[in-house]
Write a protein that holds these residues in place. Structure first.
Motif, PDB file in Angstrom:
ATOM      1  N   LYS A  51      14.991 -25.899  50.317  1.00 35.75           N
ATOM      2  CA  LYS A  51      15.132 -24.844  49.310  1.00 35.75           C
ATOM      3  C   LYS A  51      15.916 -23.677  49.899  1.00 35.75           C
ATOM      4  O   LYS A  51      15.324 -22.692  50.347  1.00 35.75           O
ATOM      5  CB  LYS A  51      13.764 -24.354  48.853  1.00 35.75           C
ATOM      6  N   ALA A  56      15.180 -23.876  43.870  1.00 35.49           N
ATOM      7  CA  ALA A  56      14.611 -25.217  43.707  1.00 35.49           C
ATOM      8  C   ALA A  56      15.416 -26.242  44.499  1.00 35.49           C
ATOM      9  O   ALA A  56      16.642 -26.152  44.605  1.00 35.49           O
ATOM     10  CB  ALA A  56      14.584 -25.594  42.230  1.00 35.49           C
ATOM     11  N   GLY A  93       7.466 -30.508  41.098  1.00 34.24           N
ATOM     12  CA  GLY A  93       7.798 -29.594  42.180  1.00 34.24           C
ATOM     13  C   GLY A  93       7.260 -29.998  43.530  1.00 34.24           C
ATOM     14  O   GLY A  93       7.461 -29.290  44.517  1.00 34.24           O
TER      15      GLY A  93
END
Length: 174
Positions: A51, A56, A93
């Motif tokens: 990241k 993201a 995620g």
């Protein structure tokens, strides 16, 4: 080599068996597949969950692209999300050990194939019909959902490509 293959998908003409109103949706999804496929051979596996500057990861974007398409096309069919879809959403995620860019790309390609098939089966006269999104049952139209799926895909594709470029440039400078 066919001269048309050098053009972006939307410039290659209409897809067969697909209503004109939905051609832009299909073109955007297929363009995303092509652009992701183009970077796949160069993208280092060790950078998939990195990241840079807290943005993201490429892995997140690949998971999210697949999941959002699945969810939005589910709503467009007037269906509720399944437990499996909700679980997928919760894990978008979360870095997944042992998964590769290529396998995530294959999942996305498979989802795009399903989406194109659904587009081909969509009756143009139903595009203005109301569909509901999420547990809150937020109203949209079938066309709104399908268009948003294409737009959302392109937005995340752009973010993914920039993140990948930053990561790969950083790797070369080491």
């Amino acid at each position: 080599m066919n001269a048309k293959s050098n053009l972006e998908v939307w410039l290659r003409g209409p897809l067969p068996d697909l209503t004109p109103a939905l051609q832009p949706v299909a073109h955007a999804l297929l363009q995303a597949v092509e652009e992701l496929s183009a970077i796949a051979p160069q993208f280092p596996a060790l950078l998939l969950w990195e990241k840079p500057a807290g943005v993201a990861s490429v892995g997140f974007h690949l998971l999210h692209l697949t999941g959002v398409l699945d969810r939005l096309f589910t709503y467009a069919r007037q269906e509720s999300l399944t437990e499996s879809q909700m679980e997928y959403l919760k894990n978008e995620g979360v870095p997944q050990e042992g998964i590769s860019f290529h396998s995530l790309l294959q999942q996305f390609k498979s989802q795009v194939d399903k989406a194109i098939n659904q587009l081909k089966q969509t009756d143009e006269t139903t595009l203005s019909e109301i569909r509901y999104v999420g547990r809150a049952m937020i109203p949209s139209t079938q066309l709104g959902l399908l268009f948003h799926a294409a737009e959302h895909t392109q937005r995340h594709l752009g973010q993914l490509l920039v993140t990948a470029k930053v990561l790969m440039a950083g790797e070369k400078s080491l």
